[in-house]
Design a protein around this motif. Structure first.
Motif, PDB file in Angstrom:
ATOM      1  N   GLY A  78     -88.169 -61.094  44.296  1.00 52.01           N
ATOM      2  CA  GLY A  78     -88.029 -60.932  42.847  1.00 52.01           C
ATOM      3  C   GLY A  78     -86.592 -61.111  42.392  1.00 52.01           C
ATOM      4  N   ALA A 116     -93.562 -62.798  45.809  1.00 50.72           N
ATOM      5  CA  ALA A 116     -92.881 -63.086  44.548  1.00 50.72           C
ATOM      6  C   ALA A 116     -92.206 -61.841  43.978  1.00 50.72           C
ATOM      7  CB  ALA A 116     -93.868 -63.653  43.553  1.00 50.72           C
ATOM      8  N   CYS A 117     -92.921 -60.714  43.913  1.00 49.19           N
ATOM      9  CA  CYS A 117     -92.331 -59.495  43.361  1.00 49.19           C
ATOM     10  C   CYS A 117     -93.316 -58.358  43.539  1.00 49.19           C
ATOM     11  CB  CYS A 117     -92.023 -59.678  41.866  1.00 49.19           C
ATOM     12  SG  CYS A 117     -91.200 -58.279  41.091  1.00 49.19           S
ATOM     13  N   PHE A 118     -92.823 -57.207  44.017  1.00 48.20           N
ATOM     14  CA  PHE A 118     -93.693 -56.027  44.097  1.00 48.20           C
ATOM     15  C   PHE A 118     -93.694 -55.266  42.787  1.00 48.20           C
ATOM     16  CE2 PHE A 118     -91.933 -55.835  48.563  1.00 48.20           C
ATOM     17  CZ  PHE A 118     -93.046 -56.391  49.130  1.00 48.20           C
ATOM     18  N   GLY A 119     -92.770 -55.587  41.905  1.00 51.26           N
ATOM     19  CA  GLY A 119     -92.615 -54.792  40.703  1.00 51.26           C
ATOM     20  C   GLY A 119     -91.949 -53.465  40.989  1.00 51.26           C
TER      21      GLY A 119
END
Lengths: 157, 544
Positions: A78, A116-119
C-alpha cells in the motif's frame, strides 16, 4: 482425500454460474490452492468449459494454482507502507528466508507474496503472516519473526 | 468497590489487533473477573477508535479517559484504577507531541476535537458484534421510520434533498441513482454495497464495517424498500476477513430481530442480504466489473456505450450500487432529515468526508471532517503536522486514480469539485501525506506499478500504456531517463486518459501527470543530474 473433500464442498452448492468464485474460494481455503483436478471437477459441476474456470482462477489475485507454504507471508504494498519503508521490509524478508516475491520454498515452509493493501495504513509498514497482521514492521521484527531457512530452494509460481 | 457502572472499551479493529489489542482485551477481562467486578465493569469490544496509530487504545467510560499504546501487562493497573478511590493512569495518557503534556480525555485531544464525527460517531463506542448495543444508540429507528411512516417516493425525495453524493469516489448524486432504480419496472432488483475498497492507503470502509456494521445494513434495507429490491448483497474484498466476520454476525442478528427477511417489522417489505467476497482485483471496484465477478466471470468492465447498472446490472436486472459510507449515511439522513444533512459541507458537496490520514504525519488514523475543510486544517490541526520537524511536500488523495497536491496548495478546500480542479480527486478517501524525504518520481512509479498490475488487460491503452509509463518511470528512477521522456509521459498519459474503457485506465495517468505538473524539477534532477533530491531512488550516477 482431496476428492472427498471437494465432493463435500460441492454438495453445499447448487451449481449456478454465480457460485464459481465462492466455490473456488472454499476449495482454496481447504486445500491451500486450486489443484488442476479440482478445477476440472468444478467446471463439470457448474457446466462451464474448463477454460472458463481457469480464466477466472488466473484473473483474481487471491487464487493460487500451486501449493503454498505453511507460513504465508504477505507484505503490504500500500501507499502508506511504501513511503514508510515497505520495499526495505520486503527486501529484508527476501534475504532472510531466501525467497523472492511470489515464490514458495521447496520444503513448503514459506510462501512470500505481496498484496495491494490490508487497510492497516496507520500502522505502516505492515505484513501478514497467515491470518495475522503485524503492524509497525522493522528490520529487527523481521529477524525475530523469521529465523533463517537453511536452503531456500524455490518453486516459482 | 465501585457501585457505578463503568465500561472499559478496547478498540478491536484490524489495526488494533495487529498491535496486540486482543491480548489487552483478554487480560482486562481476566483481571476484571479476578476482582469479581464483572457486574459493575463491562469490558467491551469496539471497532476502530480512529486514532489507529495510538493502538492498542483503551477508553474508560463514562469518564472518557483515553489510554494509548496499552500493553497486556497494564491490565492489572487499569482494572484497579477503576476501583473506588483509584486514580487514572497518567502514564498511559496521550501526550501532546510538542509540550509532552498529558491529555486525559479523548474529547480534548486535538485529533478528535477538531473533527466532526457523524458517521463515525458510534464507531469505537459500540460493540459491533452485539445488535443490542446498536439499538441502544438509536439503531434501526430510521428503518422503523422509513418502513412504517414513509413511502418509497418520500424516502427518495429525502435522499435527493440531502445532496448526498456517492462516497466511493465518483460523487454521483445518490438520490438520482435511487430514483432511476425505483423507476425501472422489473420485478427483481438488487441492492449492492460496494465494499471492494481497493485503493491502497484507504481503510475507512473497512473501519465502518468492522466498527458499525449494522449502520450499513440499515441503510441497505431502506434502499431496498425505496427502490423495490428484495435482494441485497455486500461485495467485500477478501483482504478484509474481520469485516466479513462482523458483517456475517450482524446479518444473523438482524435476521433474528426481524430487520431482515420477510415482513420486516410487520410491514409488507421483504429484504435479505448476502455477502460476496471479492477475490482480489482492484478493477472490481468498477460497477460493471464488480457485477461480472459476482456472475462468476473475469472482472472486466463493460465497454461504453452501455446501459447504466441501475437499469441493467447483476443478472441483467436493475441494480443499485452504492459505497459503504453512502449506505451508512442513510439512517442519519432519514432520522435527522435532509435539511440537517444538507447544512453540513459546501454548496455542491454535502455532509462529511471520511479520510484515512496516513503517511508522514504525526497523527495517523481515520478522520471525519465537514466537506470543504482545507487540507491545512486536516494535516496540521488534526494530523498534528509532519513528524521530525520535516517539511511537507505533498498530499496524495484518491489513491492510484488521484493526484499529488503540492504543499503550496494546501489551502484548497476538500470537496469533490475543488480537488478535481487541481488534478486530483476525492476518491474513496485515502489521504497520504508526503514529506521532504518522499521522492515524487518514485511515488509516480509506485502508482503506475500498481495500475499496470491491476489493469484487467481488456483494452490496449490501459494494458500497454500503463506498462509503457511504468517502464519510462522506472528508467528515470534508475538514472536512465531521457529529457524527451517527460513530454512522452504527458502524451501517453493524455492518450490513456482519453481512450481507456473504464475509470481505472482513464485515471491511471493522474499520479504521473500531477507530479509532472507540480514537481517537474524532481524529474529533471533525475534525468539531467542523475540525482534523486530526496535520496530515495538508487540513481546510477551521481547519487550520494
Amino acid at each position: 482425500m482431496e476428492e472427498e473433500l471437494l465432493e463435500e464442498i460441492l454438495a453445499s452448492y447448487r451449481g449456478d454460474r454465480g457460485e464459481l468464485v465462492p466455490i473456488l474460494q472454499e476449495v482454496q481455503d481447504n486445500l491451500g490452492y486450486l489443484p488442476e483436478k479440482s478445477m476440472v471437477d468444478i467446471a463439470k459441476f457448474i457446466g462451464v468449459p474448463e477454460s472458463h474456470v481457469y480464466s477466472v482462477a488466473s484473473f483474481y489475485a487471491q487464487f493460487r494454482l500451486l501449493p503454498l507454504g505453511r507460513k504465508r507471508i504477505a507484505v503490504c504494498r500500500g501507499t502508506a507502507c511504501h513511503i514508510r519503508g515497505a520495499p526495505q521490509i520486503l527486501n529484508r524478508i527476501e534475504k532472510t528466508i531466501g525467497l523472492k516475491e511470489g515464490e514458495t520454498s521447496d520444503d513448503l515452509e514459506y510462501t512470500l507474496e505481496t498484496v495491494a493493501c490490508f487497510g492497516c495504513c496507520a500502522l505502516a509498514p505492515c505484513i501478514r503472516v497467515n491470518m495475522d497482521v503485524v503492524g509497525e514492521m522493522t528490520s529487527e521484527k523481521v529477524d525475530e519473526l523469521f529465523p533463517p531457512v537453511i536452503e531456500g530452494v524455490k518453486n516459482d509460481q | 468497590m465501585t457501585n457505578e457502572q463503568k465500561s472499559i472499551l478496547v478498540g478491536l479493529g484490524t489495526c488494533g489487533i495487529s498491535v496486540g489489542a486482543e491480548k489487552v482485551f483478554s487480560s482486562l477481562e481476566k483481571e476484571v473477573s479476578n476482582l469479581n467486578l464483572t457486574e459493575n465493569i463491562h469490558v467491551k469490544r469496539t471497532g476502530c477508535q480512529g486514532f489507529c496509530q495510538q493502538e492498542p487504545i483503551v477508553v474508560i467510560e463514562p469518564e472518557g479517559f483515553f489510554y494509548t499504546k496499552v500493553n497486556p501487562d497494564d491490565a492489572v493497573e487499569i482494572a484497579h484504577s477503576i476501583l473506588l478511590g483509584g486514580k487514572p493512569l497518567e502514564r498511559l495518557f496521550y501526550r501532546e507531541p510538542i509540550t509532552g503534556k498529558p491529555i486525559p480525555h479523548y474529547r480534548d485531544i486535538p485529533f478528535y476535537s477538531k473533527q466532526e464525527r457523524i458517521l463515525l460517531k458510534n464507531c469505537g463506542k459500540i460493540d459491533p458484534e452485539d445488535i443490542d448495543d446498536y439499538l441502544t444508540v438509536g439503531g434501526y429507528q430510521a428503518l422503523r421510520k422509513a418502513l412504517l411512516e414513509m413511502t418509497p417516493e418520500e424516502i427518495i425525495l429525502e435522499v435527493k434533498g440531502s445532496g448526498l453524493r456517492g462516497l466511493g469516489g465518483a460523487g454521483f448524486p445518490t438520490g438520482l441513482k435511487w430514483e432511476a432504480c425505483r423507476r425501472t419496472t422489473c420485478e427483481e432488483k438488487y441492492v449492492i454495497c460496494n465494499a471492494d475498497e481497493g485503493d491502497p492507503g484507504a481503510f475507512q470502509d473497512r473501519s465502518v464495517m468492522e466498527g458499525n456494521p449494522h449502520s450499513v445494513l440499515e441503510g441497505m434495507i431502506i434502499a431496498g424498500y425505496a427502490t423495490g429490491a428484495r435482494n441485497g448483497l455486500i461485495y467485500v474484498r477478501a483482504e478484509y476477513p474481520l469485516a466479513v466476520k462482523r458483517l456475517k454476525i450482524a446479518i444473523e442478528q438482524a435476521r433474528q430481530n426481524r430487520f431482515l427477511g420477510g415482513h420486516i417489522l410487520g410491514s409488507e417489505v421483504d429484504f435479505d442480504i448476502e455477502i460476496f467476497q471479492g477475490a482480489g482485483a482492484f478493477v472490481c471496484g468498477e460497477s460493471t466489473a464488480l457485477v461480472r465477478s459476482i456472475e462468476g466471470k473475469r472482472g472486466r468492465p463493460k465497454p461504453m456505450p452501455r446501459a447504466r447498472t441501475t437499469e441493467i446490472g447483476l443478472w441483467n436486472r436493475p441494480t443499485l450500487l452504492n459505497n459503504v459510507k453512502s449506505f451508512a449515511n442513510i439512517p442519519l439522513i432519514i432520522s435527522n432529515g435532509s435539511e440537517w444533512f444538507a447544512q453540513k459541507g459546501t454548496e455542491k458537496s454535502k455532509g462529511t468526508a471520511i479520510f484515512s490520514l496516513t503517511g508522514k504525519v504525526v497523527n495517523c488514523g481515520l478522520i471525519e471532517v465537514p466537506m470543504g475543510i482545507n487540507l491545512r486544517k486536516i494535516i496540521y490541526d488534526i494530523g498534528g503536522g509532519i513528524p521530525g520537524g520535516k517539511a511537507l511536500k505533498a498530499v496524495q488523495t484518491g489513491g492510484p486514480s488521484g493526484g499529488c497536491i503540492p504543499a503550496d496548495m494546501i489551502d484548497t478546500p476538500v470537496d469533490f469539485d475543488s480537488l478535481t480542479k487541481i488534478g486530483s480527486i476525492m476518491g474513496s478517501g485515502g489521504m497520504v501525506v508526503m514529506d521532504e524525504d518522499t521522492c515524487m518520481v518514485d511515488v509516480a512509479r509506485y502508482f503506475l506499478d500498481f495500475t499496470r498490475r491491476e489493469s484487467c488487460g481488456q483494452c490496449v491503452p490501459c494494458r500497454l500504456g500503463t506498462k509503457q509509463m511504468f517502464e519510462i518511470l522506472d528508467d528515470i528512477t534508475k538514472g536512465e531517463g531521457r529529457p524527451e521522456d517527460m513530454d512522452l509521459l504527458i502524451e501517453l498519459g493524455e492518450a490513456i486518459r482519453r481512450s481507456s474503457i473504464c475509470g481505472l485506465g482513464r485515471t491511471a495517468p493522474n499520479p504521473v501527470l500531477t507530479t509532472l505538473r507540480y514537481f517537474r524539477d524532481e524529474y529533471e534532477a533525475h534525468i539531467y543530474e542523475k540525482r534523486c533530491p530526496s535520496g530515495v531512488c538508487r540513481v546510477r550516477k551521481g547519487s550520494d
